[in-house]
Write a protein that holds these residues in place. Structure first.
Motif, PDB file in Angstrom:
ATOM      1  N   ASP A 355       0.745  -1.074   0.015  1.00 11.61           N
ATOM      2  CA  ASP A 355       0.097   0.200   0.010  1.00 11.61           C
ATOM      3  C   ASP A 355       0.783   1.318   0.044  1.00 11.61           C
ATOM      4  O   ASP A 355       1.385   1.604   0.839  1.00 11.61           O
ATOM      5  CB  ASP A 355      -1.040  -0.067   1.429  1.00 11.61           C
ATOM      6  CG  ASP A 355      -1.813   1.292   1.434  1.00 11.61           C
ATOM      7  OD1 ASP A 355      -1.601   2.024   0.849  1.00 11.61           O
ATOM      8  OD2 ASP A 355      -2.682   1.319   2.327  1.00 11.61           O
ATOM      9  N   ARG A 357       0.328   4.442  -0.627  1.00  7.24           N
ATOM     10  CA  ARG A 357      -0.155   5.541   0.081  1.00  7.24           C
ATOM     11  C   ARG A 357      -0.019   5.600   1.470  1.00  7.24           C
ATOM     12  O   ARG A 357       0.834   6.212   2.101  1.00  7.24           O
ATOM     13  CB  ARG A 357      -1.763   5.504  -0.099  1.00  7.24           C
ATOM     14  CG  ARG A 357      -2.116   7.025   0.278  1.00  7.24           C
ATOM     15  CD  ARG A 357      -3.587   6.850   0.071  1.00  7.24           C
ATOM     16  NE  ARG A 357      -4.484   5.884   0.635  1.00  7.24           N
ATOM     17  CZ  ARG A 357      -4.615   5.953   2.227  1.00  7.24           C
ATOM     18  NH1 ARG A 357      -4.522   7.181   2.625  1.00  7.24           N
ATOM     19  NH2 ARG A 357      -5.228   5.242   2.602  1.00  7.24           N
ATOM     20  N   ARG A 358      -0.042   4.203   2.261  1.00  5.59           N
ATOM     21  CA  ARG A 358       0.307   4.427   3.653  1.00  5.59           C
ATOM     22  C   ARG A 358       1.279   3.821   4.022  1.00  5.59           C
ATOM     23  O   ARG A 358       2.058   3.636   5.102  1.00  5.59           O
ATOM     24  CB  ARG A 358      -0.768   3.370   4.288  1.00  5.59           C
ATOM     25  CG  ARG A 358      -2.255   3.891   4.635  1.00  5.59           C
ATOM     26  CD  ARG A 358      -3.114   2.806   5.383  1.00  5.59           C
ATOM     27  NE  ARG A 358      -2.624   2.418   6.455  1.00  5.59           N
ATOM     28  CZ  ARG A 358      -2.852   1.135   6.720  1.00  5.59           C
ATOM     29  NH1 ARG A 358      -3.057   0.123   6.001  1.00  5.59           N
ATOM     30  NH2 ARG A 358      -2.101   0.638   8.126  1.00  5.59           N
ATOM     31  N   GLN A 359       2.311   3.630   2.909  1.00  4.09           N
ATOM     32  CA  GLN A 359       3.708   3.055   2.922  1.00  4.09           C
ATOM     33  C   GLN A 359       3.738   1.889   3.735  1.00  4.09           C
ATOM     34  O   GLN A 359       4.586   1.577   4.723  1.00  4.09           O
ATOM     35  CB  GLN A 359       4.615   4.134   3.452  1.00  4.09           C
ATOM     36  CG  GLN A 359       4.787   5.284   2.653  1.00  4.09           C
ATOM     37  CD  GLN A 359       5.278   6.178   2.722  1.00  4.09           C
ATOM     38  OE1 GLN A 359       5.737   6.885   3.973  1.00  4.09           O
ATOM     39  NE2 GLN A 359       6.258   7.156   1.952  1.00  4.09           N
ATOM     40  N   VAL A 360       2.923   0.682   3.214  1.00  2.00           N
ATOM     41  CA  VAL A 360       2.929  -0.719   4.290  1.00  2.00           C
ATOM     42  C   VAL A 360       3.317  -1.563   3.010  1.00  2.00           C
ATOM     43  O   VAL A 360       2.865  -1.486   2.066  1.00  2.00           O
ATOM     44  CB  VAL A 360       1.527  -0.754   4.719  1.00  2.00           C
ATOM     45  CG1 VAL A 360       1.488  -2.068   5.349  1.00  2.00           C
ATOM     46  CG2 VAL A 360       1.137   0.185   5.835  1.00  2.00           C
ATOM     47  N   ASP A 381       4.149  -1.276   9.118  1.00  2.00           N
ATOM     48  CA  ASP A 381       3.160  -1.989   9.820  1.00  2.00           C
ATOM     49  C   ASP A 381       3.527  -3.342  10.168  1.00  2.00           C
ATOM     50  O   ASP A 381       3.788  -4.289   9.507  1.00  2.00           O
ATOM     51  CB  ASP A 381       1.793  -2.073   9.645  1.00  2.00           C
ATOM     52  CG  ASP A 381       0.584  -2.484  10.400  1.00  2.00           C
ATOM     53  OD1 ASP A 381       1.012  -2.907  11.579  1.00  2.00           O
ATOM     54  OD2 ASP A 381      -0.376  -2.594   9.956  1.00  2.00           O
ATOM     55  N   SER A 771       0.547   4.538  16.539  1.00  2.00           N
ATOM     56  CA  SER A 771      -0.277   4.276  15.406  1.00  2.00           C
ATOM     57  C   SER A 771      -1.550   4.553  15.527  1.00  2.00           C
ATOM     58  O   SER A 771      -2.198   5.104  14.482  1.00  2.00           O
ATOM     59  CB  SER A 771      -0.261   2.510  15.096  1.00  2.00           C
ATOM     60  OG  SER A 771      -0.954   2.118  16.144  1.00  2.00           O
ATOM     61  N   ASP A 775      -0.481   7.730  12.914  1.00  2.00           N
ATOM     62  CA  ASP A 775      -1.139   7.037  11.741  1.00  2.00           C
ATOM     63  C   ASP A 775      -2.648   6.775  11.615  1.00  2.00           C
ATOM     64  O   ASP A 775      -3.050   6.409  10.544  1.00  2.00           O
ATOM     65  CB  ASP A 775      -0.239   5.522  11.533  1.00  2.00           C
ATOM     66  CG  ASP A 775       1.169   5.819  11.791  1.00  2.00           C
ATOM     67  OD1 ASP A 775       1.844   6.639  11.587  1.00  2.00           O
ATOM     68  OD2 ASP A 775       1.815   4.901  12.490  1.00  2.00           O
ATOM     69  N   ASP A 776      -3.104   6.989  12.667  1.00  2.00           N
ATOM     70  CA  ASP A 776      -4.713   7.054  12.712  1.00  2.00           C
ATOM     71  C   ASP A 776      -5.053   5.635  12.213  1.00  2.00           C
ATOM     72  O   ASP A 776      -5.978   5.434  11.554  1.00  2.00           O
ATOM     73  CB  ASP A 776      -5.369   7.895  11.716  1.00  2.00           C
ATOM     74  CG  ASP A 776      -6.860   8.094  12.023  1.00  2.00           C
ATOM     75  OD1 ASP A 776      -7.328   7.761  13.089  1.00  2.00           O
ATOM     76  OD2 ASP A 776      -7.558   8.644  11.101  1.00  2.00           O
ATOM     77  N   ARG A 777      -4.442   4.626  12.878  1.00  2.00           N
ATOM     78  CA  ARG A 777      -4.768   3.265  12.679  1.00  2.00           C
ATOM     79  C   ARG A 777      -6.174   2.965  12.724  1.00  2.00           C
ATOM     80  O   ARG A 777      -6.628   2.098  12.190  1.00  2.00           O
ATOM     81  CB  ARG A 777      -3.785   2.399  13.556  1.00  2.00           C
ATOM     82  CG  ARG A 777      -4.111   0.804  13.440  1.00  2.00           C
ATOM     83  CD  ARG A 777      -2.889   0.228  14.055  1.00  2.00           C
ATOM     84  NE  ARG A 777      -3.322  -0.941  14.446  1.00  2.00           N
ATOM     85  CZ  ARG A 777      -2.476  -1.905  15.371  1.00  2.00           C
ATOM     86  NH1 ARG A 777      -1.504  -1.280  15.676  1.00  2.00           N
ATOM     87  NH2 ARG A 777      -2.960  -3.133  15.705  1.00  2.00           N
TER      88      ARG A 777
END
Lengths: 856, 116
Positions: A355, A357-360, A381, A771, A775-777
């Motif tokens: 991902d 965008r979220r750099q995962v 993550d 997070s 990161d608004d997990r």
């Protein structure tokens, strides 16, 4: 005759050996420890925490009094220079000769410095010891730009340190990607992007050929491709080399690529000499992690124990290699590597999820038949690390569709993942301290029913902390299994925890205690649930706490908006945001105190407390304070108390930001916010930290670029340093993060749980908190901010409301049927002010002298 | 009101409306401080106002509620609970407080020394 053991090296592994030996309580053992450094063992794994504010003392691994134990002799700043195996003695650099019966080499490793011309120029450093950090600090202060040579695990840790010092930081890596050993190409790219987003510059595929004088900076690094980079400071972190010089000198057998060769008992070719940790080579490998080193220490301790007690141990523990899976956080970016991360096993297949965008990025490597997990990579993550690691280590069968182990779930809920029941009792949960699931369960059965107690009882999670979420899961499962389910009901009136009540109030839009009690509780309520619900209602809807339907819920302090004292009188604290007060304000406070005969004292929160006010005087006192421009200080509430500040850049020679201005803004923003417990803030204008922000629930420390935000600190009974939540924030982001943090705490904490305890009990700890906040997990950030906005927008001074509301004001008298005051409140003079009279003094004042009955 | 025999005379101390439901007030009765509580709309209790643990005259300012069958007030100083019917301190029975008789008549709250 006691056995003479000499241990060379007091690093993490060497010290682990001493701890293991101490735990075995061996008599007849004289241990001499030779430590090259000037301080005993400290935590090298968390070395970069030094730049985030941890002191050398806090990094120490030595328990108080440890080296005072009999039979244990520590020699600091003492380097072993040679070993004479024939005569069984060690000679120190100072020429002292120390005989041994058994010898342990725990000399560790040294940073590898590539033999580039110019590598030894001043300002070219390494990063391994606290002394290295000292040098780095000195050079860093004189530098604008810094380069780390090496983009591996240690190199990136070091880059974080440079960044924390405020340097423009570059990473130069020879390989085509970062962390080439642990992650694959895509993972490396994702990591690179995440790190570059943090303001670092990464150069991969760069072969440094020479270091020469620079034009705009101290050095110029010339690369093989003809390009160059100028920098003031260079740190080499391009791998480690075992410290095996003593083994070379004493012909102990050293591997081709370095490392003292040892067997399964960590013995060298000389049965009286052991080697453990990074200086040892086992099975052709050197283990550059602390967990295998700790394993080796345990093996040697047990071997020595068997030798000393002459027990015939049929199965002494042996070193059997180690799993090199790792999880770490690099500048806020989670990176984990498990087992066969590169899919090198023949026939293996992989699943990948990315991902951008979220750099995962997540990857699973599974066996050809799809039944077993072989390895994995997690970047951005690493929440699944614990689960995946256990699956791999224990050879658990994979679910039908293994991809769901790494795919985000559509409803935002946490994945079910691994059932801890599936783990065998022998499963190693804490690899740093070798704690199995079975041991954790035993500790739970013996009464360790909180993660803090479990850590203390088993030491699990006390080194790297990576296993804490899994250990917590096991603890809960075991408690459930043993019927130990903790009753978290608030009190007999509500079969809910505070967090559950909070949700009920929000979801059902409950506005009154009666309503909540009727729908979800029973009885009349009590002094536990009433103030708790009052606080929840105030946090959610922010209505006047003394309006009719809320008044009877308030603790005496909130009911009278003042702090009750031991004699039933009250203290009054007007707000002085940031500790700033005008001379006129100070005079007004002084005049009020003088007029009403109040005892005055400066508080720790930088304001004035006035004691000895009678109930009926409170509205009169406040009328005068309000007229002088003061507001309620909420010293009586479970709410924001003060935002302490140092004087900051406005006046101070060293200040880099306006700490007073920010403190005042923060105090005005959050004043009146009701919370599970009191909240204290502080803002420091520079790293000297004069406002002591790291002892506060929310601590803000100025940097050249903005603000570092620390959270969950505490002074008081159990001091706890606050931890860095985020660094170099601009003011708007700082406020946003504090909004989220406070509302998340208010939403989830238990009654009267300070942020520090809340944090200690938070599953997943600081990583999880980051997070959620950054990161608004949980996807909650906007909601938390909106809730805070509502509270901020509806603020009103409670005292202003109270003195102008006749209904409320009528309550401020001692007797319902008399204007008299409480004759039980009596003051006597002391040091020019008043204090409450003692019982004795009251008796003599009233002339109530006990009648003496004379015997006839 | 006042009479010769203080043990038997009722004294009106306030109107019911002067007491916010589920709170207490302090009344001065024959020179003594009496904490009078209104539980719910019209249930009334009265006990001595001085907290025996702190010697402060503050029990009327405590939070009212129930613990099991007992209707209690929590002292605002150290939070011990006192049974509003018997005056007993739940945490340390040796620290009981005196109770007073209380009744509602003509919208007024009346208090009388308990002869027990």
């Amino acid at each position: 005759m006691a056995l003479k053991l000499v241990v060379i090296g007091n690093g993490m592994v060497g010290h682990k050996l001493l701890e293991e030996l101490a735990a075995l309580r061996l008599q007849e053992l004289e241990i001499t420890v030779l430590c090259e450094e000037s301080r005993p063992a400290y935590d090298r794994v968390h070395l970069s925490a030094f730049f985030a504010g941890k002191s050398a003392e806090e990094l120490s691994l030595v328990a108080p009094g440890f080296f005072e134990q009999p039979g244990l002799h520590l020699r600091l700043a003492t380097r072993a220079a040679r070993i004479d195996r024939a005569l069984k003695r060690v000679t120190t650099a100072d020429g002292e000769v120390i005989p041994y019966d058994k010898l342990v080499l725990a000399t560790g490793s040294k940073p590898f410095v590539p033999p580039i011309p110019g590598h030894d120029r001043p300002g070219c450093l390494v990063y391994r010891t606290l002394d290295d950090l000292g040098a780095l600090t000195q050079w860093g202060a004189r530098s604008r730009r810094g380069v780390v040579v090496g983009g591996g695990l240690l190199g990136l840790e070091c880059a974080k340190a440079l960044r924390d010092m405020g340097l423009e930081t570059h990473v130069v890596e020879f390989a085509p990607r970062l962390m080439a050993v642990q992650v694959d190409d895509i993972g490396g790219q994702m990591l690179r992007r995440a790190i570059e987003d943090l303001g670092l510059t990464v150069h991969t595929g760069k072969n440094t050929q020479a270091i020469v004088d620079g034009e705009s900076a101290r050095h110029r690094m010339a690369f093989a491709d003809g390009s160059h980079l100028e920098t003031d400071l260079i740190v080499f972190s391009a791998g480690i080399r075992p410290r095996d010089e003593l083994a070379h000198q004493s012909e102990l057998g050293v591997g081709q690529r370095g490392g003292i060769m040892v067997d399964n008992f960590c013995r060298t070719r000389d049965p009286d000499v052991y080697a453990i940790g990074e200086c040892a080579q086992w099975g052709g490998k050197i283990f550059g992690l602390v967990a295998p080193g700790y394993d080796m220490a345990r093996v040697v301790a047990n071997h020595l124990h068997a030798l000393l007690t002459r027990t015939q141990a049929p199965s002494l523990p042996e070193f059997a290699g180690a799993d090199m899976s790792t999880k770490l956080k690099l500048m806020g970016v989670d990176v984990a590597s498990i087992g066969d991360a590169h899919g090198a096993t023949p026939g293996s297949r992989s699943y990948q999820f990315s991902d951008e965008r979220r750099q995962v990025y997540k990857k699973l490597v599974v066996s050809g038949d799809g039944k077993r997990l072989l390895g994995g990579v997690l970047v951005g993550d690493a929440a699944e690390y614990g689960t995946l690691l256990q699956m791999m280590l224990n050879g658990l069968e994979l679910p039908e569709a293994p991809e769901f182990l790494i795919l985000p779930s559509s409803d935002g809920q946490a994945k079910t993942g691994l059932s801890v029941d599936a783990l065998p009792a022998s499963a190693q949960i804490c690899s740093c301290n070798n704690v199995s699931k079975g041991q954790l369960c035993e500790a739970v059965a013996a009464g360790a029913t909180s993660i803090g107690a479990l850590k203390a009882a088993t030491r699990a999670g006390t080194t790297c902390g990576g296993c804490v979420p899994l250990a917590t899961q096991i603890m809960k499962a075991e408690m459930k299994r043993q019927g130990l389910a903790v009753n978290n009901h608030l009190c007999e009136h509500f079969a809910y925890s505070r967090q559950e009540l909070y949700h009920l109030v929000r979801v059902e839009r409950v506005r009154r205690f009666d309503e909540l009690l009727q729908r979800h509780g029973n009885g009349l309520g009590c002094d536990i649930c009433k103030p708790t619900v009052a606080s929840i209602l105030a946090s959610c809807w922010n209505e006047f706490v003394l309006q009719k339907e809320h008044a009877s819920l308030q603790d005496s302090n909130d009911y009278f908006l003042a702090n009750i004292q031991k004699d039933g009188s009250y203290s009054v604290v007007p707000r002085m945001p940031g500790g700033e007060v005008t001379p006129e304000g100070l005079i007004a406070v002084g005049q009020v105190a003088k007029k009403y005969g109040l005892y005055t004292k400066i508080t720790g929160g930088q304001r004035v407390d006035m004691f000895g006010a009678r109930l009926e005087q409170l509205p009169l006192i406040w009328e005068e304070l309000i007229a002088a421009g003061f507001e309620s200080g909420h010293a009586y509430g479970k709410s924001l108390r003060t935002v302490k500040s140092c004087v900051g850049s406005t006046w101070c020679r060293y200040g880099v930001q306006d700490s007073v201005g920010t403190a005042i803004d923060l105090e005005h923003r959050y004043k009146g916010l009701r919370s599970p417990h009191k909240l204290k803030f502080a803002v420091s204008g520079c790293a000297r930290e004069c406002a002591e922000a790291q002892g506060k629930d929310v601590g803000v420390i100025a940097t050249e670029k903005g603000w570092n935000l620390y959270v969950c600190g505490n002074g008081g009974m159990k001091p706890r340093h606050a931890e860095l939540l985020a660094g170099d924030l601009d003011t708007a982001t700082l406020v946003r993060y504090i909004d989220r943090f406070l509302m998340f705490y208010i939403r989830t904490a238990d009654r009267l749980q300070r942020t520090s305890v809340w944090r200690d009990n938070l599953e997943g700890g600081m990583d999880y908190l980051r997070s959620v906040i950054i990161d608004d997990r949980l996807g909650l950030a906007a909601e938390l901010e909106a809730q805070m906005k509502r509270v901020v927008d509806t603020y009103e001074c409670e005292w202003k409301r109270a003195v102008t509301d006749p209904q409320t004001r009528r309550r401020f008298r001692h007797f319902v049927n008399s204007e008299a005051g409480d004759d039980n409140v009596v003051f006597v003079p002391e040091r020019g002010q008043v204090r409450p009279a003692t019982a004795e003094e009251k008796r003599s004042r009233h002339g109530r002298i006990p009648v003496k009955v004379l015997a006839e | 009101m006042g009479g010769h025999d203080m043990n038997s005379e009722w004294m009106a101390v306030c109107k019911l409306g002067d007491i916010v439901p589920d709170t207490g007030v302090c009344a001065l009765v024959d020179g003594e401080q009496v904490a009078v509580f209104r539980v719910g709309e019209g249930e009334l209790y009265a006990i001595a106002n001085v907290d025996p643990h702190s010697q402060a005259a503050v029990l009327s300012r405590g939070l009212v509620g129930n613990l099991g069958e007992r209707v209690v007030v929590a002292s605002p100083i150290y939070k011990q609970h006192f049974d509003l019917r018997s005056g007993e301190c739940l945490e340390s029975p040796e620290h009981a407080v005196r109770t007073w008789q209380v009744r509602l008549q003509d919208e007024h709250v009346w208090v009388r020394r308990d002869s027990r």
